[in-house]
Motif scaffolding. Structure first.
Motif, mmCIF file in Angstrom:
data_model
loop_
_atom_site.group_PDB
_atom_site.id
_atom_site.type_symbol
_atom_site.label_atom_id
_atom_site.label_comp_id
_atom_site.label_asym_id
_atom_site.label_seq_id
_atom_site.Cartn_x
_atom_site.Cartn_y
_atom_site.Cartn_z
ATOM 1 N N LEU A 261 0.964 -1.432 -0.200
ATOM 2 C CA LEU A 261 0.076 -0.434 0.156
ATOM 3 C C LEU A 261 0.370 1.626 -0.051
ATOM 4 O O LEU A 261 -0.048 2.410 -0.289
ATOM 5 C CB LEU A 261 -0.593 -0.027 1.178
ATOM 6 C CG LEU A 261 -1.965 -0.809 0.985
ATOM 7 C CD1 LEU A 261 -2.424 -0.949 2.279
ATOM 8 C CD2 LEU A 261 -3.461 -0.390 0.517
ATOM 9 N N ALA A 262 2.330 0.864 0.424
ATOM 10 C CA ALA A 262 2.839 2.426 0.526
ATOM 11 C C ALA A 262 3.450 2.780 -1.035
ATOM 12 O O ALA A 262 3.671 2.319 -1.833
ATOM 13 C CB ALA A 262 3.731 2.434 1.501
ATOM 14 N N HIS A 263 3.651 4.379 -1.453
ATOM 15 C CA HIS A 263 4.548 4.283 -1.744
ATOM 16 C C HIS A 263 5.767 4.348 -2.185
ATOM 17 O O HIS A 263 6.510 4.715 -3.611
ATOM 18 C CB HIS A 263 3.249 5.908 -2.602
ATOM 19 C CG HIS A 263 2.418 6.399 -3.056
ATOM 20 N ND1 HIS A 263 1.464 6.838 -1.974
ATOM 21 C CD2 HIS A 263 1.976 5.720 -4.165
ATOM 22 C CE1 HIS A 263 0.497 6.800 -2.281
ATOM 23 N NE2 HIS A 263 0.285 6.734 -3.310
ATOM 24 N N GLN A 264 6.405 4.479 -0.931
ATOM 25 C CA GLN A 264 7.554 4.324 -1.055
ATOM 26 C C GLN A 264 8.174 3.393 0.581
ATOM 27 O O GLN A 264 6.988 4.036 1.507
ATOM 28 C CB GLN A 264 8.886 5.287 -0.333
ATOM 29 C CG GLN A 264 9.637 6.169 -0.492
ATOM 30 C CD GLN A 264 10.744 4.965 -2.014
ATOM 31 O OE1 GLN A 264 10.693 5.428 -2.985
ATOM 32 N NE2 GLN A 264 11.420 3.183 -1.438
ATOM 33 N N VAL A 265 8.566 2.433 0.569
ATOM 34 C CA VAL A 265 9.377 1.647 1.614
ATOM 35 C C VAL A 265 10.954 2.377 2.138
ATOM 36 O O VAL A 265 11.649 1.964 1.279
ATOM 37 C CB VAL A 265 9.335 0.074 1.547
ATOM 38 C CG1 VAL A 265 9.813 -0.581 2.506
ATOM 39 C CG2 VAL A 265 8.009 0.255 1.005
ATOM 40 N N VAL A 266 10.783 2.387 3.510
ATOM 41 C CA VAL A 266 12.384 2.245 4.001
ATOM 42 C C VAL A 266 12.940 1.526 5.542
ATOM 43 O O VAL A 266 12.106 1.108 5.622
ATOM 44 C CB VAL A 266 12.017 4.156 4.634
ATOM 45 C CG1 VAL A 266 12.502 4.661 4.701
ATOM 46 C CG2 VAL A 266 11.048 4.801 3.673
ATOM 47 N N THR A 267 13.924 1.168 4.968
ATOM 48 C CA THR A 267 14.639 0.746 5.996
ATOM 49 C C THR A 267 16.122 1.192 6.294
ATOM 50 O O THR A 267 15.876 2.488 5.651
ATOM 51 C CB THR A 267 14.923 -0.603 6.014
ATOM 52 O OG1 THR A 267 15.685 -1.579 7.351
ATOM 53 C CG2 THR A 267 16.235 -0.854 5.113
ATOM 54 N N HIS A 268 16.622 0.990 7.592
ATOM 55 C CA HIS A 268 17.716 2.149 7.727
ATOM 56 C C HIS A 268 18.851 1.700 7.095
ATOM 57 O O HIS A 268 19.992 2.534 7.541
ATOM 58 C CB HIS A 268 18.101 2.112 9.244
ATOM 59 C CG HIS A 268 16.531 2.334 10.173
ATOM 60 N ND1 HIS A 268 15.899 3.553 10.091
ATOM 61 C CD2 HIS A 268 15.604 1.852 10.691
ATOM 62 C CE1 HIS A 268 14.443 4.292 10.424
ATOM 63 N NE2 HIS A 268 14.893 3.375 11.136
ATOM 64 N N THR A 269 19.416 0.435 7.252
ATOM 65 C CA THR A 269 20.943 -0.024 6.023
ATOM 66 C C THR A 269 20.605 -0.569 5.468
ATOM 67 O O THR A 269 19.281 -1.471 4.912
ATOM 68 C CB THR A 269 20.572 -0.613 7.390
ATOM 69 O OG1 THR A 269 20.114 -1.719 8.334
ATOM 70 C CG2 THR A 269 21.447 -0.319 8.591
ATOM 71 N N ARG A 270 21.904 -0.507 4.921
ATOM 72 C CA ARG A 270 21.456 -1.820 3.292
ATOM 73 C C ARG A 270 20.939 -2.420 3.665
ATOM 74 O O ARG A 270 20.590 -3.311 2.571
ATOM 75 C CB ARG A 270 23.335 -1.245 2.465
ATOM 76 C CG ARG A 270 23.282 0.115 1.496
ATOM 77 C CD ARG A 270 24.544 0.815 1.103
ATOM 78 N NE ARG A 270 24.742 1.464 0.892
ATOM 79 C CZ ARG A 270 26.252 2.147 0.730
ATOM 80 N NH1 ARG A 270 27.297 1.726 0.341
ATOM 81 N NH2 ARG A 270 26.032 3.859 0.132
#
Length: 351
Positions: A103-112
Motif C-alpha cells: 500500500l506504500a508509495h515508498q518503503v524505507v529501512t535504515h541499513t543496506r
C-alpha cells in the motif's frame, strides 16, 4: 518553505517527533494517545498530505493498520512505510508485511543490509535512510558532557526487559559470573523475581528493576557504565545501540541482524543457540580496545542531518508522485555518513 502535513502511525515517538517542523508538520493527538486510536486517525482525513507507518514487532500484522493505510491511499494521500524491526521468520510474517508495504508509495529501512534482505524476502527494495541519533542537539551534547564528567564505573550494562526469547540473557549473565565482571542488569519489575531465582551472585550482578524506563533514565545508566552488552539472538536494528552511540559508550553485540551496519560494535561470537559463553567470558575479563567503537558528537550530528534531509526529500518525492501540490524545499545536500569499520554483517533475522 512549505512542509507537508504528516500523520505518523504510531503517532507519538521520539523517532517521529524529531522530524516535526524540520521535514514536515506532524499531526499530533492530544496527550498519550494509543498507537492506533482509529477515531482520532479517521478525523485526520483531509487534513494530511502524507501518512507514514512505522513497522516493528507485531505492527506489520496489525489488521487495522492495513485498512487505515488503504483508506488514506484511496483519498489520494501519499503513503510511506518504514521497516524498523519485523520478524519475517514467523509463519505468515512476510505475507503480512508485504500486504502493508504494497500500500506504500515508498518503503524505507535504515541499513543496506536490511534493504537487501527485505528485497529478497518481500520483493520490494526499500530506500535507505539512517535511523539516526535518539538524542540530538542540546540533549546529545549534554549526555556527552555528563559522561565526560561522571566517574565511569567498572561495571557493564545489560538491558533485558521482560526476558524475551530474542535475548540470550542467560549466557550474558553466565559469562559475567565466570569472568567476575560486574554486570548491572535492567529488568522489568514483573520479571525480577524470575531473574533473581535464576542467578543469586550479588557480587557480580546488580539487578535494577523498573516499571517504565524512559530515555533520560537509560542515559543516566549509560554514562556510568564501561560498556553496553546487547545479548540478542535475533534483531534487525537497535535503538539502544543508537542511544549508546549518542552517549559515547562502546557496545558488545553478536553478528545478528544488521547491527554493525548501524554502528561499529565489538562482535560477540555465536555458539549453539545464542552467544558463545567462553568467548564472551574472555571479552569481559580482558576488554578489547573500544576507542574505535565510539563516534564523536560531530559524527552523530552528521547522521542526524542525513536523517532529516533524507526524510524531507522522501516526503517531497511521494507527494509529487501522487500529484499533490509540489513542495518547494531548499535543503542542503545530505552529507556522507561518517566512515565506519570495514566489516559488514549481512545476515538478517527481522523482528
Amino acid at each position: 518553505m512549505t512542509r507537508p502535513r504528516l500523520l505518523c502511525l504510531p503517532p507519538r515517538s521520539l523517532h517521529v517527533d524529531r522530524l516535526d517542523r524540520v521535514a514536515a508538520v506532524i499531526r499530533h493527538p492530544g496527550g498519550d494517545a494509543p498507537s492506533l486510536d482509529l477515531d482520532w486517525i479517521d478525523r485526520q482525513r483531509g487534513r494530511v498530505d502524507v501518512v507514514h507507518a512505522h513497522l516493528g514487532g507485531r505492527s506489520a500484522a496489525d489488521t487495522p493498520l492495513g485498512a487505515v493505510l488503504e483508506g488514506f491511499r484511496r483519498d489520494g494521500v501519499a503513503v510511506v512505510a518504514t521497516v524498523h524491526d519485523v520478524d519475517l521468520a514467523e509463519p505468515g510474517a512476510a505475507d503480512a508485511l508485504g500486504a502493508v508495504v504494497d500500500l506504500a508509495h515508498q518503503v524505507v529501512t535504515h541499513t543496506r543490509g536490511a534493504a537487501d534482505e527485505l528485497a529478497e524476502r518481500i520483493g520490494t527494495r526499500p530506500l535507505v535512510i539512517p535511523h539516526g541519533p535518539v538524542l540530538s542537539g542540546a540533549a546529545l551534547h549534554r549526555a556527552r558532557r555528563q559522561r565526560a564528567t561522571t566517574p565511569s564505573g567498572r561495571h557493564l550494562l545489560c538491558h533485558v526487559g521482560r526476558l524475551g526469547d530474542q535475548l540470550d540473557w542467560r549466557t550474558a549473565i553466565r559469562a559475567a559470573v565466570r569472568a567476575r565482571a560486574r554486570l548491572r542488569v535492567l529488568v522489568h519489575e514483573s520479571r525480577q523475581a524470575r531473574l533473581r531465582q535464576w542467578s543469586v551472585d550479588t557480587e557480580v550482578l546488580d539487578i535494577r528493576p523498573y516499571d517504565a524506563l524512559r530515555t533520560p533514565e537509560v542515559v543516566d545508566e549509560l554514562v556510568r557504565c564501561r560498556a553496553l552488552v546487547l545479548p540478542y539472538r535475533r534483531v534487525t536494528h537497535s535503538s539502544l545501540l543508537e542511544l549508546a552511540a549518542d552517549v559515547g559508550v562502546p557496545v558488545l553485540a553478536p553478528p545478528v541482524g544488521v547491527l554493525a551496519d548501524q554502528h561499529p560494535v565489538a562482535t560477540i561470537p555465536l555458539g549453539g543457540d545464542g552467544l558463545d559463553v567462553a568467548a564472551l567470558e574472555a571479552m569481559l575479563a580482558n576488554p578489547p580496545d573500544h576507542r574505535r567503537l565510539v563516534s564523536s558528537a560531530q559524527d552523530r550530528e552528521r547522521v542526524q542531518q542525513a536523517f532529516e534531509v533524507g526524510h524531507a526529500r522522501l516526503y517531497e518525492s511521494v507527494v509529487t508522485r501522487v500529484g499533490l501540490p509540489r513542495i518547494e524545499l531548499r535543503l542542503p545536500d545530505a552529507p556522507a555518513p561518517p566512515r565506519r569499520a570495514a566489516h559488514r554483517v549481512r545476515t538478517l533475522e527481522v523482528r
